[in-house]
Design a protein around this motif. Sequence first.
Motif, mmCIF file in Angstrom:
data_model
loop_
_atom_site.group_PDB
_atom_site.id
_atom_site.type_symbol
_atom_site.label_atom_id
_atom_site.label_comp_id
_atom_site.label_asym_id
_atom_site.label_seq_id
_atom_site.Cartn_x
_atom_site.Cartn_y
_atom_site.Cartn_z
ATOM 1 N N MET A 33 68.690 17.767 -40.553
ATOM 2 C CA MET A 33 68.864 17.046 -39.288
ATOM 3 C C MET A 33 67.778 15.998 -39.163
ATOM 4 O O MET A 33 66.605 16.335 -39.191
ATOM 5 N N SER A 34 68.170 14.734 -39.100
ATOM 6 C CA SER A 34 67.145 13.708 -39.206
ATOM 7 C C SER A 34 66.754 13.090 -37.862
ATOM 8 O O SER A 34 65.967 12.159 -37.833
ATOM 9 N N SER A 35 67.308 13.589 -36.778
ATOM 10 C CA SER A 35 66.812 13.088 -35.496
ATOM 11 C C SER A 35 67.044 14.117 -34.396
ATOM 12 O O SER A 35 67.893 15.013 -34.527
ATOM 13 N N PHE A 36 66.247 13.982 -33.349
ATOM 14 C CA PHE A 36 66.414 14.841 -32.174
ATOM 15 C C PHE A 36 65.887 14.092 -30.964
ATOM 16 O O PHE A 36 65.226 13.054 -31.095
ATOM 17 N N LYS A 37 66.222 14.638 -29.798
ATOM 18 C CA LYS A 37 65.790 13.975 -28.566
ATOM 19 C C LYS A 37 64.694 14.814 -27.894
ATOM 20 O O LYS A 37 64.871 16.017 -27.679
ATOM 21 N N ILE A 38 63.597 14.133 -27.591
ATOM 22 C CA ILE A 38 62.486 14.805 -26.905
ATOM 23 C C ILE A 38 62.450 14.326 -25.452
ATOM 24 O O ILE A 38 62.769 13.158 -25.178
ATOM 25 N N ALA A 39 62.112 15.225 -24.547
ATOM 26 C CA ALA A 39 61.936 14.838 -23.138
ATOM 27 C C ALA A 39 60.555 15.302 -22.678
ATOM 28 O O ALA A 39 60.141 16.430 -22.979
ATOM 29 N N LEU A 40 59.833 14.417 -22.007
ATOM 30 C CA LEU A 40 58.543 14.768 -21.407
ATOM 31 C C LEU A 40 58.741 14.811 -19.899
ATOM 32 O O LEU A 40 59.246 13.849 -19.315
ATOM 33 N N ILE A 41 58.337 15.915 -19.296
ATOM 34 C CA ILE A 41 58.540 16.077 -17.850
ATOM 35 C C ILE A 41 57.179 15.931 -17.163
ATOM 36 O O ILE A 41 56.280 16.750 -17.370
ATOM 37 N N GLN A 42 57.034 14.882 -16.376
ATOM 38 C CA GLN A 42 55.758 14.608 -15.692
ATOM 39 C C GLN A 42 55.863 15.146 -14.255
ATOM 40 O O GLN A 42 56.494 14.536 -13.401
ATOM 41 N N LEU A 43 55.256 16.320 -14.042
ATOM 42 C CA LEU A 43 55.357 17.004 -12.745
ATOM 43 C C LEU A 43 54.025 16.973 -12.019
ATOM 44 O O LEU A 43 52.979 17.033 -12.666
ATOM 45 N N ALA A 44 54.059 16.959 -10.702
ATOM 46 C CA ALA A 44 52.832 17.193 -9.926
ATOM 47 C C ALA A 44 52.832 18.663 -9.530
ATOM 48 O O ALA A 44 53.788 19.128 -8.912
ATOM 49 N N ALA A 45 51.790 19.385 -9.908
ATOM 50 C CA ALA A 45 51.729 20.810 -9.565
ATOM 51 C C ALA A 45 50.976 20.985 -8.250
ATOM 52 O O ALA A 45 49.878 20.470 -8.089
ATOM 53 N N GLY A 91 53.835 8.451 -11.428
ATOM 54 C CA GLY A 91 54.584 9.317 -10.511
ATOM 55 C C GLY A 91 55.363 10.410 -11.238
ATOM 56 O O GLY A 91 55.394 10.463 -12.466
ATOM 57 N N GLU A 92 56.002 11.281 -10.453
ATOM 58 C CA GLU A 92 56.820 12.327 -11.072
ATOM 59 C C GLU A 92 58.037 11.698 -11.755
ATOM 60 O O GLU A 92 58.565 10.683 -11.282
ATOM 61 N N GLY A 93 58.481 12.309 -12.829
ATOM 62 C CA GLY A 93 59.674 11.801 -13.509
ATOM 63 C C GLY A 93 59.770 12.376 -14.904
ATOM 64 O O GLY A 93 59.106 13.366 -15.233
ATOM 65 N N MET A 94 60.587 11.717 -15.693
ATOM 66 C CA MET A 94 60.879 12.241 -17.021
ATOM 67 C C MET A 94 61.113 11.069 -17.967
ATOM 68 O O MET A 94 61.662 10.054 -17.535
ATOM 69 N N VAL A 95 60.655 11.183 -19.198
ATOM 70 C CA VAL A 95 61.028 10.169 -20.195
ATOM 71 C C VAL A 95 61.638 10.863 -21.402
ATOM 72 O O VAL A 95 61.269 11.988 -21.739
ATOM 73 N N TYR A 96 62.554 10.154 -22.027
ATOM 74 C CA TYR A 96 63.246 10.658 -23.215
ATOM 75 C C TYR A 96 62.966 9.713 -24.382
ATOM 76 O O TYR A 96 62.813 8.504 -24.177
ATOM 77 N N ALA A 97 62.950 10.282 -25.576
ATOM 78 C CA ALA A 97 62.867 9.421 -26.766
ATOM 79 C C ALA A 97 63.673 10.058 -27.884
ATOM 80 O O ALA A 97 63.680 11.288 -28.031
ATOM 81 N N ASP A 98 64.342 9.216 -28.657
ATOM 82 C CA ASP A 98 65.022 9.692 -29.861
ATOM 83 C C ASP A 98 64.006 9.669 -30.993
ATOM 84 O O ASP A 98 63.407 8.625 -31.281
ATOM 85 N N VAL A 99 63.813 10.816 -31.590
ATOM 86 C CA VAL A 99 62.837 10.939 -32.676
ATOM 87 C C VAL A 99 63.602 10.823 -33.988
ATOM 88 O O VAL A 99 64.289 11.756 -34.408
ATOM 89 N N ASP A 100 63.491 9.650 -34.608
ATOM 90 C CA ASP A 100 64.222 9.368 -35.843
ATOM 91 C C ASP A 100 63.274 9.616 -37.020
ATOM 92 O O ASP A 100 62.380 8.812 -37.307
ATOM 93 N N LEU A 101 63.505 10.729 -37.704
ATOM 94 C CA LEU A 101 62.545 11.159 -38.728
ATOM 95 C C LEU A 101 62.514 10.233 -39.941
ATOM 96 O O LEU A 101 61.550 10.256 -40.713
ATOM 97 N N LYS A 102 63.551 9.413 -40.099
ATOM 98 C CA LYS A 102 63.550 8.466 -41.231
ATOM 99 C C LYS A 102 62.357 7.507 -41.130
ATOM 100 O O LYS A 102 61.888 6.968 -42.119
ATOM 101 N N LEU A 103 61.884 7.293 -39.902
ATOM 102 C CA LEU A 103 60.761 6.360 -39.719
ATOM 103 C C LEU A 103 59.486 6.832 -40.414
ATOM 104 O O LEU A 103 58.657 6.016 -40.822
ATOM 105 N N ILE A 104 59.333 8.140 -40.533
ATOM 106 C CA ILE A 104 58.121 8.659 -41.192
ATOM 107 C C ILE A 104 58.127 8.233 -42.663
ATOM 108 O O ILE A 104 57.159 7.678 -43.182
ATOM 109 N N GLU A 105 59.270 8.483 -43.291
ATOM 110 C CA GLU A 105 59.419 8.097 -44.702
ATOM 111 C C GLU A 105 59.261 6.580 -44.868
ATOM 112 O O GLU A 105 58.585 6.105 -45.784
ATOM 113 N N GLU A 106 59.882 5.855 -43.930
ATOM 114 C CA GLU A 106 59.887 4.384 -44.018
ATOM 115 C C GLU A 106 58.458 3.826 -43.944
ATOM 116 O O GLU A 106 58.037 3.040 -44.782
#
Length: 282
Positions: free
Chosen positions: A1-13, A246-261
């Motif tokens: 599997m050469s890619s996956f989606k990561i999400a970072l959740i920025q919360l105020a506790a 502020g509070e929110g969320m960001v997503y990124a597609d992690v394309d592992l081919k970039l490491i090799e590239e």
Amino acid sequence: MSSFKIALIQLAAGAQKAANLTKARTKVLEAARNGANLIVLPECFNSPYGTQHFANYAEEFHTTVAGGSSESTQALSKMAQDAQVYLIGGSIPERSREGALFNTCTVWDPQGTLVAVHRKIHLFDVNFPGKMVFKESSVLEAGREMTEFATPWGKVGLGICYDMRFPELAMVAARRGCIAMVYPGAFNTTTGPLHWELLVRARAVDNQIFVAACSPARDPEAGYQAWGHSMVVDPYARVIANMEEGEGMVYADVDLKLIEEVRKAVPVYEQRRFDVYPDVAR
Ligand SMILES: NC(=O)CC(=O)C(=O)O
């Protein structure tokens, strides 16, 4: 599997642990519905961040009990299982069986099983005269081990916040084959503008891996003013996802081919001169 989606959740506790856990659960389930495979919560996501808070919020949990053995670890296990994702549970204040306190990250697989535990290795002891003094070591013990865990996409290395300032950790993890370093981290309005993005990008460019750093959101009422700016950086050190404070969320597609590239384009892994600097050789 050469890619996956990561999400970072920025919360105020806030002060209520149960409310912090409920908020985290809502956001984890939302991120999973939006296709995230690996979800990250911030440092101290279940409590305010500060030396005066660690003991009050600390939980003892057993690292061998599937499903978690304390309020927060049970909640994290269930979040991962219900969302069917890998979940990096930011960090929580931990009390060991012997009574020592640690700043600890737990990682859960889609079955809700605990797959890694990282205790912050480098404690945040700094002194900016007239601006801020922080001494985590006045109440916390330091972790003693590097941590990485396996995913279907490759191994991921972990650090917590101040651990990001120590390039050795990411360098060794990358040499051991990690495709990414993930740092739940609460920089602040003094150190954040100086060093946060610089360090995230530096760990990526040095090691030609993905780096993700997930901060608490800034709460203007809180004693500790978190920097925010959670971000994901690719192996070229390009910022591929980020946010403000502020509070929110960001997503990124992690394309592992970039490491090799990037490693083909700039083959530093083959060009290192350990004969010239044997002090840092394997
Ligand atoms: N809070 C931390 O552990 C680290 C931090 O804020 C910094 O390094 O700056």
